[in-house]
Design a protein around this motif. Structure first.
Motif, PDB file in Angstrom:
ATOM      1  N   ARG A 222       0.842  -1.181  -0.051  1.00  0.00           N
ATOM      2  CA  ARG A 222       0.053   0.113  -0.048  1.00  0.00           C
ATOM      3  C   ARG A 222       0.850   1.366  -0.192  1.00  0.00           C
ATOM      4  NH1 ARG A 222      -5.169   1.845   0.325  1.00  0.00           N
ATOM      5  NH2 ARG A 222      -5.766   3.128   2.014  1.00  0.00           N
ATOM      6  N   GLY A 223       0.516   2.329  -0.908  1.00  0.00           N
ATOM      7  CA  GLY A 223       1.341   3.413  -0.905  1.00  0.00           C
ATOM      8  C   GLY A 223       2.355   3.288  -2.049  1.00  0.00           C
ATOM      9  N   ALA A 224       2.948   2.210  -2.461  1.00  0.00           N
ATOM     10  CA  ALA A 224       3.957   2.050  -3.481  1.00  0.00           C
ATOM     11  C   ALA A 224       3.296   2.275  -4.827  1.00  0.00           C
ATOM     12  CB  ALA A 224       4.661   0.711  -3.424  1.00  0.00           C
ATOM     13  N   ARG A 225       4.028   3.003  -5.785  1.00  0.00           N
ATOM     14  CA  ARG A 225       3.755   3.221  -7.223  1.00  0.00           C
ATOM     15  C   ARG A 225       4.240   1.966  -8.070  1.00  0.00           C
ATOM     16  NH1 ARG A 225       5.197   8.675  -9.649  1.00  0.00           N
ATOM     17  NH2 ARG A 225       3.911   7.829 -11.234  1.00  0.00           N
TER      18      ARG A 225
ATOM     19  N   GLY B 150       5.346 -23.870  -6.194  1.00  0.00           N
ATOM     20  CA  GLY B 150       6.039 -23.239  -7.258  1.00  0.00           C
ATOM     21  C   GLY B 150       6.462 -21.777  -6.880  1.00  0.00           C
ATOM     22  N   VAL B 151       6.967 -21.129  -7.776  1.00  0.00           N
ATOM     23  CA  VAL B 151       6.721 -19.763  -7.567  1.00  0.00           C
ATOM     24  C   VAL B 151       6.323 -19.023  -8.678  1.00  0.00           C
ATOM     25  CG1 VAL B 151       9.027 -19.861  -5.888  1.00  0.00           C
ATOM     26  CG2 VAL B 151       9.369 -19.886  -8.411  1.00  0.00           C
ATOM     27  N   GLY B 152       5.980 -18.001  -8.387  1.00  0.00           N
ATOM     28  CA  GLY B 152       5.351 -16.851  -9.350  1.00  0.00           C
ATOM     29  C   GLY B 152       5.493 -15.401  -8.719  1.00  0.00           C
ATOM     30  N   ALA B 153       5.197 -14.490  -9.766  1.00  0.00           N
ATOM     31  CA  ALA B 153       5.353 -13.044  -9.385  1.00  0.00           C
ATOM     32  C   ALA B 153       4.332 -12.372 -10.067  1.00  0.00           C
ATOM     33  CB  ALA B 153       6.893 -12.558  -9.686  1.00  0.00           C
ATOM     34  N   CYS B 154       3.956 -11.293  -9.540  1.00  0.00           N
ATOM     35  CA  CYS B 154       3.122 -10.141  -9.932  1.00  0.00           C
ATOM     36  C   CYS B 154       3.973  -8.613  -9.924  1.00  0.00           C
ATOM     37  CB  CYS B 154       1.849  -9.910  -9.231  1.00  0.00           C
ATOM     38  SG  CYS B 154       0.784  -8.777  -9.942  1.00  0.00           S
ATOM     39  N   VAL B 155       3.932  -8.221 -11.356  1.00  0.00           N
ATOM     40  CA  VAL B 155       4.665  -6.857 -11.324  1.00  0.00           C
ATOM     41  C   VAL B 155       3.424  -5.958 -11.472  1.00  0.00           C
ATOM     42  CG1 VAL B 155       6.119  -5.530 -13.027  1.00  0.00           C
ATOM     43  CG2 VAL B 155       6.578  -7.989 -12.726  1.00  0.00           C
ATOM     44  N   VAL B 156       3.573  -4.812 -10.468  1.00  0.00           N
ATOM     45  CA  VAL B 156       2.796  -3.640 -10.354  1.00  0.00           C
ATOM     46  C   VAL B 156       3.414  -2.389 -10.759  1.00  0.00           C
ATOM     47  CG1 VAL B 156       1.183  -2.466  -9.230  1.00  0.00           C
ATOM     48  CG2 VAL B 156       1.070  -4.905  -8.711  1.00  0.00           C
ATOM     49  N   ALA B 157       3.094  -1.672 -11.685  1.00  0.00           N
ATOM     50  CA  ALA B 157       3.677  -0.571 -12.209  1.00  0.00           C
ATOM     51  C   ALA B 157       2.822   0.523 -12.855  1.00  0.00           C
ATOM     52  CB  ALA B 157       4.850  -0.714 -13.193  1.00  0.00           C
ATOM     53  N   ASP B 158       3.146   1.730 -13.142  1.00  0.00           N
ATOM     54  CA  ASP B 158       2.360   2.726 -13.790  1.00  0.00           C
ATOM     55  C   ASP B 158       1.436   2.158 -15.117  1.00  0.00           C
ATOM     56  OD1 ASP B 158       2.952   4.344 -11.764  1.00  0.00           O
ATOM     57  OD2 ASP B 158       4.375   5.633 -12.989  1.00  0.00           O
ATOM     58  N   GLU B 159       2.593   1.330 -15.902  1.00  0.00           N
ATOM     59  CA  GLU B 159       1.804   0.855 -17.134  1.00  0.00           C
ATOM     60  C   GLU B 159       1.148  -0.391 -16.815  1.00  0.00           C
ATOM     61  OE1 GLU B 159       6.079  -0.136 -17.049  1.00  0.00           O
ATOM     62  OE2 GLU B 159       4.882   1.282 -16.356  1.00  0.00           O
TER      63      GLU B 159
ATOM     64  N   GLY C  83      -3.160  -2.549 -12.434  1.00  0.00           N
ATOM     65  CA  GLY C  83      -3.818  -3.817 -11.763  1.00  0.00           C
ATOM     66  C   GLY C  83      -2.951  -4.839 -11.526  1.00  0.00           C
ATOM     67  N   GLY C  84      -1.517  -4.821 -12.103  1.00  0.00           N
ATOM     68  CA  GLY C  84      -0.741  -5.947 -11.803  1.00  0.00           C
ATOM     69  C   GLY C  84      -0.686  -6.942 -12.942  1.00  0.00           C
ATOM     70  N   ARG C  85       0.424  -7.522 -13.433  1.00  0.00           N
ATOM     71  CA  ARG C  85       0.562  -8.328 -14.613  1.00  0.00           C
ATOM     72  C   ARG C  85       1.512  -9.266 -13.600  1.00  0.00           C
ATOM     73  NH1 ARG C  85       3.647  -5.588 -17.333  1.00  0.00           N
ATOM     74  NH2 ARG C  85       5.667  -6.393 -17.325  1.00  0.00           N
ATOM     75  N   ALA C  86       0.656 -10.881 -13.947  1.00  0.00           N
ATOM     76  CA  ALA C  86       1.550 -11.859 -13.498  1.00  0.00           C
ATOM     77  C   ALA C  86       2.580 -12.186 -14.544  1.00  0.00           C
ATOM     78  CB  ALA C  86       0.570 -13.320 -13.324  1.00  0.00           C
TER      79      ALA C  86
ATOM     80  N   ASN D  78      16.625  -5.899 -11.516  1.00  0.00           N
ATOM     81  CA  ASN D  78      17.254  -5.369 -12.557  1.00  0.00           C
ATOM     82  C   ASN D  78      16.117  -5.136 -13.866  1.00  0.00           C
ATOM     83  OD1 ASN D  78      19.730  -5.626 -11.317  1.00  0.00           O
ATOM     84  ND2 ASN D  78      20.180  -7.367 -12.351  1.00  0.00           N
ATOM     85  N   LEU D  79      15.267  -5.974 -13.765  1.00  0.00           N
ATOM     86  CA  LEU D  79      14.288  -5.960 -14.902  1.00  0.00           C
ATOM     87  C   LEU D  79      13.265  -4.751 -14.875  1.00  0.00           C
ATOM     88  CD1 LEU D  79      13.600  -9.516 -15.834  1.00  0.00           C
ATOM     89  CD2 LEU D  79      14.485  -7.935 -17.250  1.00  0.00           C
ATOM     90  N   PHE D  80      12.625  -4.631 -13.473  1.00  0.00           N
ATOM     91  CA  PHE D  80      11.586  -3.782 -13.177  1.00  0.00           C
ATOM     92  C   PHE D  80      11.901  -2.853 -12.144  1.00  0.00           C
ATOM     93  CE2 PHE D  80       9.912  -8.123 -14.239  1.00  0.00           C
ATOM     94  CZ  PHE D  80       9.235  -7.840 -15.372  1.00  0.00           C
TER      95      PHE D  80
END
Length: 437
Positions: free
Chosen positions: A220-223, A233-242, A245-248, A340-342
């Protein structure tokens, strides 16, 4: 009636309703006077919207506060009884179904454990069985809370794998669980548990976890942030300005070791083949450890942690300790790629295995991640545990219909599809098309 930028008066009213609902949901209770500056709407617009939402049963009074020399100001909040959502977590150890009201208070839950084979290993998921567990769970929680289908805003479902949107609904491609284009939404609708007008929102479980943490938890509060789901297993969701809503992203299938261990997806050297809970327990056994037999992964991981970090001053199991240390290094290296990527502000680690490993594991993972990442983004990222516990995927799944409801300004009826436009090819097709081979 249209406006200058193409939006209609109806569009503006919907946007104003959505703005007020979101503000009161996240920051309420608030008075009408406070809503104006908080939303950027005029006092007249606030008054009109609040009157509508009160009449629709979506807002309610929540006491009052003293004003400077005038009458007390009435506080408003989103009415919990204004609607209900169901969140479903199709996990790798169980299917969990929870019913929530508009305040996201849990009203009922149902769980169906998933059977495991020898040594806790699991083969292909039976898609018919999973769909049946979900359908039965929907009926169970609605019966328990005495909620009828007409009160539902929708059902959100977090699943392992990639979700494809088709004309027939969501299709799940879950290579690690043996799902090849499983038409999950069509299967659920065929059960007849819910009317056709109740929408399903099916998405990757990492994204539902990510949305929950960004809305209510450590994000909460992070852009921009990356939320990691660490389970079997492992997975991730990237949340950014573009990708607000998040992208798995299929982070678990990043190659960390060429010609390495065979992953559940069939490839060699994936991160998941070293850092997922299933692989972690396998590596413990291969190294000479003795995980308990005929138990689920959560119980087996608890036993591994107890062996590596014994209570009462006993001697730690050197095999368990070594495997966990190596796993922390693999996870840290994987997190460095995300850094490094995001270049996120925060990386949040959730999922049942991540929460079990918890603070004992986090400092080592953080040190490895920062040592592998580029200095500039590494100096600006925080790495911490998620705050919403083991129900985060379910809560996040419930936010999918809630977010859609807010976007529609709290209207239940879905807008009709726009009429098809005539086919008009862009000008470049005529001028550049002839150059194409």
């Amino acid at each position: 009636m249209g406006t200058r930028n193409g939006r209609t008066v109806r569009d503006l009213r919907r946007e104003n309703r959505a703005t007020v609902l979101r503000r009161l949901f996240f920051d309420g209770p608030m008075s009408r006077n406070a809503l104006g500056p908080a939303t950027g709407l005029s006092s007249g617009s606030v008054s009109n919207v609040v009157t509508e939402l009160l009449a629709d049963g979506l807002l309610e009074e929540a006491g009052s506060v003293e004003s400077d020399g005038g009458r007390p100001r009435i506080l408003l909040r989103v009415a919990p009884h204004g609607g209900h959502m169901i969140g479903v977590d199709v996990g790798e150890t169980r299917v969990r179904v929870e019913l929530f009201d508009l305040s996201l208070a849990e009203l009922a839950r149902a769980e169906r454990p998933l059977a495991t084979g020898r040594n806790g290993r699991r083969g292909r998921y039976d898609d018919e069985l999973i769909a049946g567990h979900i359908s039965d769970g929907l009926a169970e929680v609605m019966d328990a809370a005495e909620v009828t289908p007409d009160a539902l805003l929708g059902v959100g479902i977090g699943v392992p794998g990639i979700v494809e949107r088709t004309a027939e609904g969501a299709v799940v491609h879950g290579q690690t669980i043996g799902w090849d284009a499983v038409p999950l939404e069509r299967m659920l609708r065929a059960s007849g548990r819910l009317p056709e007008d109740v929408p399903y929102f099916i998405d990757n479980g990492a994204r539902t976890l990510g949305q929950a943490e960004m809305w209510f938890g450590a994000g909460r509060g992070a852009r921009n942030a990356v939320v990691v789901l660490f389970g079997s297993g492992v997975g991730a969701c990237v949340v950014a300005d573009e990708a607000e809503g998040g992208r798995a992203v299929e982070w678990g299938h990043l190659t960390v070791r060429v010609r390495g261990r065979r992953c559940r997806c069939g490839a060699l050297g994936c991160l998941e083949a070293y850092a997922g809970a299933e692989a972690l327990l396998e590596r413990w056994q291969e190294a000479g450890g003795r995980p308990p037999r005929e138990v689920d992964e959560e119980t087996a991981l608890t036993a591994m942690l107890a062996a590596a970090y014994p209570d009462g001053g006993g001697e730690p199991d050197p095999v368990a300790t070594s495997v966990l240390a190596e796993t922390a290094e693999y996870l840290g290296a994987g997190l460095s790629d995300l850094i490094n990527l995001f270049q996120p502000e925060r990386i949040l680690i959730g999922g049942w295995a991540g929460l079990q490993l918890g603070s004992r594991f986090l400092e080592s993972v953080r040190a490895h991640a920062l040592s592998h990442a580029l200095r500039y983004p590494a100096e600006r990222v925080g790495i911490e545990l998620g705050r919403l516990g083991p129900d985060a995927v379910t809560v996040g799944a419930a936010t999918l219909p809630l977010a859609d409801f807010f976007a529609r300004g709290g209207r239940r009826s879905r807008p009709a599809a726009p009429a098809a436009l005539p086919d008009r090819s862009p000008a470049w097709r005529a001028t550049v098309g002839g150059r194409l081979a």
